[in-house]
Design an enzyme around this catalytic site. Structure first.
Site, PDB file in Angstrom:
ATOM      1  N   CYS A 161       0.834  -1.213   0.000  1.00 21.29           N
ATOM      2  CA  CYS A 161       0.000   0.000   0.000  1.00 21.29           C
ATOM      3  C   CYS A 161       0.866   1.259   0.000  1.00 21.29           C
ATOM      4  O   CYS A 161       0.546   2.254  -0.663  1.00 21.29           O
ATOM      5  CB  CYS A 161      -0.917   0.018   1.218  1.00 21.29           C
ATOM      6  SG  CYS A 161      -1.953  -1.441   1.388  1.00 21.29           S
TER       7      CYS A 161
HETATM    8  C1  BEZ Z   1       0.553  -4.677   1.867  1.00 20.24           C
HETATM    9  O1  BEZ Z   1       0.052  -3.595   1.601  1.00 20.24           O
HETATM   10  O2  BEZ Z   1       1.750  -4.832   1.808  1.00 20.24           O
HETATM   11  C2  BEZ Z   1      -0.305  -5.836   2.260  1.00 20.24           C
HETATM   12  C3  BEZ Z   1      -1.479  -5.636   2.959  1.00 20.24           C
HETATM   13  C4  BEZ Z   1      -2.241  -6.751   3.334  1.00 20.24           C
HETATM   14  C5  BEZ Z   1      -1.809  -8.021   2.990  1.00 20.24           C
HETATM   15  C6  BEZ Z   1      -0.646  -8.201   2.268  1.00 20.24           C
HETATM   16  C7  BEZ Z   1       0.131  -7.102   1.899  1.00 20.24           C
END
Ligand code: BEZ
Length: 211
Positions: A45
């Site tokens: 994100c």
């Molecule tokens: C991420 O944004 O890195 C992420 C969020 C939830 C699950 C896996 C990755």
């Protein structure tokens, strides 16, 4: 019921790190990309929100406003934005909705409990200036989205909207486009002075009209 292409999208007012956002007022006459992500302070994100910020000139060129969303609080967003700015070399200035009560997530079907319990997955909604849904895609939490592809779809949608052409397989900005089936070849020749090649009566190619 799930949102479908062509539907008028539901309006909402929700908090963000910039204060309350009322979708229809915020959008005004612009196109909107509304996209959800699972949570603040997560790696994928962080890269996505940085990229959307760095692409600001591309959104502006296309009259597009961006809105992110997760089910974290506005205070959490403010802290995380500091990290995004520092690590992704940008300044996030678009709203991140603080959808802690899941009002917008539920309205737009962004929570897929069998994939990610109680958190939003990576949904993307492209909304046109008439507040109609023009594209919806859903990615899993572990796959960062390709925002160049989102821009490519917006270019295609705007070519259809403003120039009555569609875009063929693997089209990129500057490539030839196809005349939409509702226009006769005779009318197409008048409308597209750069020329129309009729490969089949239903398959007519013309140079990209806004280039
Ligand atoms: C991420 O944004 O890195 C992420 C969020 C939830 C699950 C896996 C990755």
């Amino acid at each position: 019921m799930a949102l479908r292409l062509g539907d008028t999208v539901p309006d909402f007012t929700q908090d963000s790190q910039l204060g309350p956002i009322h979708l229809y007022d915020f959008a005004a006459d612009s196109w909107v990309v509304l996209f959800s992500h699972p949570a603040d302070y997560t790696p994928v994100c962080t890269t996505e929100l940085g990229e959307v910020s760095r692409l600001r000139p591309e959104w502006e060129k296309r009259n597009v406003k961006t809105i992110a969303l997760s089910v974290d609080s506005a205070e959490s967003h403010k802290g995380w934005i500091g990290d995004i700015n520092e690590t992704q070399n940008t300044t996030v200035d678009y709203p991140i909705l603080a959808d802690a009560d899941k009002k917008v997530s539920d309205l737009y079907g962004m929570i897929h409990p069998n994939a990610l319990n109680n958190l939003t997955v990576r949904s993307v909604f492209i909304i046109d200036p008439n507040k109609k849904l023009r594209l919806q895609i859903t990615y899993p939490a572990s796959t960062g989205r390709n925002f160049d592809e989102i821009l490519r779809v917006i270019d295609s949608l705007q070519l259809t909207e403003y120039h009555s052409v569609a875009t063929p397989v693997n089209w990129k900005d500057g490539d030839d486009v196809v005349v939409v089936p509702s226009i006769s070849t005779e009318d197409a020749r008048a409308k597209f002075p750069k020329g129309v090649t009729e490969i089949r009566p239903y398959l007519r190619i013309t140079p990209q009209p806004n280039r």
